[in-house]
Design an enzyme around this catalytic site. Structure first.
Site, PDB file in Angstrom:
ATOM      1  N   HIS A  33      -6.176  -0.781   9.977  1.00  9.20           N
ATOM      2  CA  HIS A  33      -5.072   0.270   9.930  1.00  9.20           C
ATOM      3  C   HIS A  33      -4.228   0.494  11.019  1.00  9.20           C
ATOM      4  O   HIS A  33      -4.448  -0.429  11.806  1.00  9.20           O
ATOM      5  CB  HIS A  33      -5.416   1.808  10.077  1.00  9.20           C
ATOM      6  CG  HIS A  33      -5.427   2.970   9.777  1.00  9.20           C
ATOM      7  ND1 HIS A  33      -5.395   3.583  11.226  1.00  9.20           N
ATOM      8  CD2 HIS A  33      -4.878   3.789   9.166  1.00  9.20           C
ATOM      9  CE1 HIS A  33      -4.589   4.500  10.843  1.00  9.20           C
ATOM     10  NE2 HIS A  33      -4.165   4.468   9.282  1.00  9.20           N
ATOM     11  N   ASP A  68      -9.488  -1.087  12.899  1.00  7.39           N
ATOM     12  CA  ASP A  68      -7.771  -0.476  14.078  1.00  7.39           C
ATOM     13  C   ASP A  68      -8.585  -0.826  15.348  1.00  7.39           C
ATOM     14  O   ASP A  68      -9.033  -0.007  15.431  1.00  7.39           O
ATOM     15  CB  ASP A  68      -7.083   1.038  14.029  1.00  7.39           C
ATOM     16  CG  ASP A  68      -6.868   0.739  14.867  1.00  7.39           C
ATOM     17  OD1 ASP A  68      -5.594   0.336  15.999  1.00  7.39           O
ATOM     18  OD2 ASP A  68      -5.469   2.057  14.591  1.00  7.39           O
ATOM     19  N   GLU A  95      -7.843   3.517  -0.852  1.00  9.30           N
ATOM     20  CA  GLU A  95      -8.526   3.942   0.122  1.00  9.30           C
ATOM     21  C   GLU A  95      -8.632   5.081   0.688  1.00  9.30           C
ATOM     22  O   GLU A  95      -7.770   6.247   0.608  1.00  9.30           O
ATOM     23  CB  GLU A  95      -7.342   3.183   1.762  1.00  9.30           C
ATOM     24  CG  GLU A  95      -7.420   3.270   2.787  1.00  9.30           C
ATOM     25  CD  GLU A  95      -6.772   3.150   3.507  1.00  9.30           C
ATOM     26  OE1 GLU A  95      -6.433   3.729   5.047  1.00  9.30           O
ATOM     27  OE2 GLU A  95      -6.156   2.258   3.498  1.00  9.30           O
ATOM     28  N   LYS A 108       1.270   4.917   1.122  1.00  6.70           N
ATOM     29  CA  LYS A 108       0.588   6.203   1.049  1.00  6.70           C
ATOM     30  C   LYS A 108       0.579   7.044   0.292  1.00  6.70           C
ATOM     31  O   LYS A 108       2.054   8.455   0.033  1.00  6.70           O
ATOM     32  CB  LYS A 108       1.433   6.207   2.367  1.00  6.70           C
ATOM     33  CG  LYS A 108       0.889   8.116   3.220  1.00  6.70           C
ATOM     34  CD  LYS A 108      -1.173   7.425   3.576  1.00  6.70           C
ATOM     35  CE  LYS A 108      -0.930   7.022   4.725  1.00  6.70           C
ATOM     36  NZ  LYS A 108      -2.266   6.869   5.249  1.00  6.70           N
ATOM     37  N   ASN A 131     -10.460   3.679   6.919  1.00  7.63           N
ATOM     38  CA  ASN A 131     -10.231   3.940   8.233  1.00  7.63           C
ATOM     39  C   ASN A 131     -10.546   5.382   8.350  1.00  7.63           C
ATOM     40  O   ASN A 131      -9.888   5.896  10.035  1.00  7.63           O
ATOM     41  CB  ASN A 131      -8.799   3.599   8.732  1.00  7.63           C
ATOM     42  CG  ASN A 131      -7.697   5.096   8.317  1.00  7.63           C
ATOM     43  OD1 ASN A 131      -8.042   5.173   7.231  1.00  7.63           O
ATOM     44  ND2 ASN A 131      -7.346   5.476   9.238  1.00  7.63           N
ATOM     45  N   ASN A 139      -5.888   9.662   1.631  1.00  7.96           N
ATOM     46  CA  ASN A 139      -6.202  10.321   2.899  1.00  7.96           C
ATOM     47  C   ASN A 139      -7.414  11.029   2.806  1.00  7.96           C
ATOM     48  O   ASN A 139      -7.656  12.058   3.232  1.00  7.96           O
ATOM     49  CB  ASN A 139      -5.386  11.012   3.845  1.00  7.96           C
ATOM     50  CG  ASN A 139      -4.808   9.961   4.766  1.00  7.96           C
ATOM     51  OD1 ASN A 139      -3.383   9.791   5.102  1.00  7.96           O
ATOM     52  ND2 ASN A 139      -5.458   8.689   4.935  1.00  7.96           N
ATOM     53  N   LYS A 172       1.067  -1.802   0.277  1.00  3.25           N
ATOM     54  CA  LYS A 172       0.311  -0.028   0.265  1.00  3.25           C
ATOM     55  C   LYS A 172       1.093   1.539  -0.216  1.00  3.25           C
ATOM     56  O   LYS A 172       1.830   1.463   1.122  1.00  3.25           O
ATOM     57  CB  LYS A 172      -0.352   0.337   0.770  1.00  3.25           C
ATOM     58  CG  LYS A 172      -1.542   1.032   1.326  1.00  3.25           C
ATOM     59  CD  LYS A 172      -2.826   0.880   2.451  1.00  3.25           C
ATOM     60  CE  LYS A 172      -2.638   1.664   4.075  1.00  3.25           C
ATOM     61  NZ  LYS A 172      -3.492   1.757   4.376  1.00  3.25           N
ATOM     62  N   ASP A 221      -3.494   5.061  -0.477  1.00  9.74           N
ATOM     63  CA  ASP A 221      -4.353   5.850   0.438  1.00  9.74           C
ATOM     64  C   ASP A 221      -4.065   6.813  -0.034  1.00  9.74           C
ATOM     65  O   ASP A 221      -3.146   7.802   1.138  1.00  9.74           O
ATOM     66  CB  ASP A 221      -4.238   5.130   2.042  1.00  9.74           C
ATOM     67  CG  ASP A 221      -4.908   5.445   2.770  1.00  9.74           C
ATOM     68  OD1 ASP A 221      -5.368   6.724   2.881  1.00  9.74           O
ATOM     69  OD2 ASP A 221      -4.409   6.483   3.952  1.00  9.74           O
ATOM     70  N   ASN A 249      -0.602   2.933  13.452  1.00 12.23           N
ATOM     71  CA  ASN A 249      -0.530   3.753  12.875  1.00 12.23           C
ATOM     72  C   ASN A 249       0.755   3.594  13.671  1.00 12.23           C
ATOM     73  O   ASN A 249       1.917   2.434  13.769  1.00 12.23           O
ATOM     74  CB  ASN A 249      -0.941   5.334  13.252  1.00 12.23           C
ATOM     75  CG  ASN A 249      -0.372   6.794  13.782  1.00 12.23           C
ATOM     76  OD1 ASN A 249       0.292   7.083  13.184  1.00 12.23           O
ATOM     77  ND2 ASN A 249      -1.978   7.399  13.840  1.00 12.23           N
TER      78      ASN A 249
END
Length: 450
Positions: free
Chosen positions: A344, A318, A265, A212, A294, A242, A210, A240, A346
């Protein structure tokens, strides 16, 4: 009364804030700082067992955990559901929590989405498992579903730490490990991201990745995705951003990517008076690529609306957002309804890695490969026996409870690092302003597009 006497009782609860080192990872919210923070919960019981949990960092979360101590200490371990119920009933919504959640990835609101008590739940389940001689995954849902958990390689664009010399990002250029050397250096081109993926494949066996996004233009990031798919034609490649893209931009970028992207995502966020859930429904209708989130389903009420709108196919639940019982309940619901569960992550230490292994082992159905940031923290272990990722799979500890042992010397070192920090909250804008003067977060502008 007899069963009370035979139960282990919690004798102490300690909240230990810790910090670790990170790379200059790029996201929509800016650049990761050189140090990240977490909070540990350490429970001890009358049988001599220690239970541990890990959650996001920051003073708000630490103070919330400390406020719950009277509700935990002197309670029987096996009444852990009652303990959590008491915590939930005592908890109050913060005055500045507007309920928006992280639909626009406002990092300042993440502390309200993450629920501090889930670190307590983890530590309680750890103690309960030790008392019963059972692994945590056997106490969740319908018990262990698999012996190892598939995880994906989480790829990031990384900026040049030398542009922020005074922040003192960790330098691993003299490491004997190729990945450790690479992860602290600049990686912004398509070729550098492919090299990152190849290095992670060699070290951990990842076959699925994946990226970001939310860093460059969507067009540039899709070229990176195509390069990754060319390098790993049999791999599942995801992105992803965001929610950085507008609805129309997301449609234009993804419409011809059905044979390249496995899922996307949170491609777009709220706009024109419509919530992310409504906008993502329109995206799905137009593109017909599976959508994960997420950001728009982070509690049960949000999930209800996301499901009503048919906004998503994959919920990355998560356990730091949903709790351990909650994320497994989510996996069961999704499996029953023909949808997919995942998780998900962090930045985190290996305590969370062990928790992910237990949750992933108990999740129902056929989960999506789980996220983990741990590869960016690998080597900073707070455990004597951190779980391993081999051949793209996270191994599930085979000892009771969480199945791992805390190394208090390393925990104390991480606590000392934490105590050197002037701020304990995440602030991606601070490091970003070394790259772009006066940079400010904008949920609709990728961080390097100004």
């Amino acid at each position: 009364m007899t069963d009370q006497l035979n139960m282990p009782v919690i004798t102490s609860m300690e909240v230990m804030p810790v910090a670790g080192y990170d790379s200059m990872l790029m996201t929509l919210s800016g650049a990761h700082a050189p140090v990240f923070t977490r909070n540990l919960v350490i429970l001890r019981d009358s049988f001599g067992h220690t239970g541990i949990g890990e959650i996001h960092g920051g003073d708000y979360t630490k103070e919330s955990l400390e406020a719950f101590i009277p509700l935990v200490v002197n309670r029987p371990v096996m009444r852990y559901r009652n303990i959590l119920d008491a915590i939930h009933k005592a908890a109050k919504r913060a005055a500045d929590d507007d309920g928006e959640g992280i639909q626009t990835l406002d990092i300042s609101k993440l502390k309200y989405v993450v629920k501090s008590e889930w670190a307590i739940e983890c530590a309680l389940l750890d103690l309960a498992g030790q008392a019963l001689g059972m692994r945590m995954c056997d106490l969740l849902g319908e018990g262990k579903q698999r012996d190892r958990v598939e995880v994906l390689g989480y790829l990031f664009y990384v900026s040049d730490r030398h542009q922020a010399e005074e922040l003192h990002y960790l330098d691993e250029s003299d490491s004997s490990d190729p990945w450790f050397r690479m992860r602290r250096e600049k990686m912004l081109s398509h070729e550098e991201i492919v090299s990152q993926a190849r290095c992670l494949h060699e070290k951990y066996g990842f076959r699925n990745f994946k990226l970001k996004g939310g860093v460059f233009s969507g067009t540039y990031e899709m070229e990176t995705v195509r390069a990754l798919k060319k390098a790993f034609p049999g791999g599942r490649i995801n992105i992803d951003p965001n929610g950085a893209w507008s609805l129309q931009e997301a449609i234009n970028l993804c419409r011809d990517m059905k044979n390249t992207l496995t899922y996307v995502e949170d491609p777009c966020g709220p706009e024109s008076g419509y919530s992310s859930r409504e906008i993502m429904t329109e995206f799905k209708n137009a593109v017909q690529i599976p959508v994960a989130t997420n950001m728009i389903a982070t509690d049960w009420r949000q999930f209800y609306h996301a499901l009503s709108h048919r906004s998503v196919d994959i919920v990355l639940a998560d356990p730091h957002f949903w709790g351990f019982e909650g994320t497994i309940r989510m996996s069961q619901l999704l499996n029953s309804w023909g949808l997919t569960w995942g998780s998900h992550s962090n930045n985190h230490f290996d305590i969370t890695l062990a928790a992910f292994a237990q949750v992933g082992a108990a999740a129902a159905g056929d989960p999506a490969p789980m996220d983990t940031h741990w590869i960016w923290q690998d080597g900073q272990d707070l455990l004597e026996d951190a779980p391993k990722i081999r051949d793209g799979y996270l191994e599930v500890p085979d000892k009771p409870g969480l199945g791992v042992t805390l190394n208090m010397k390393r925990v104390e070192e991480a606590n000392r690092l934490y105590n050197t920090l002037t701020s304990h909250d995440r602030d991606d804008a601070m490091a970003m302003q070394y790259l772009i003067k006066d940079w400010k977060y904008d949920s609709k502008k990728p961080c390097l597009v100004r």
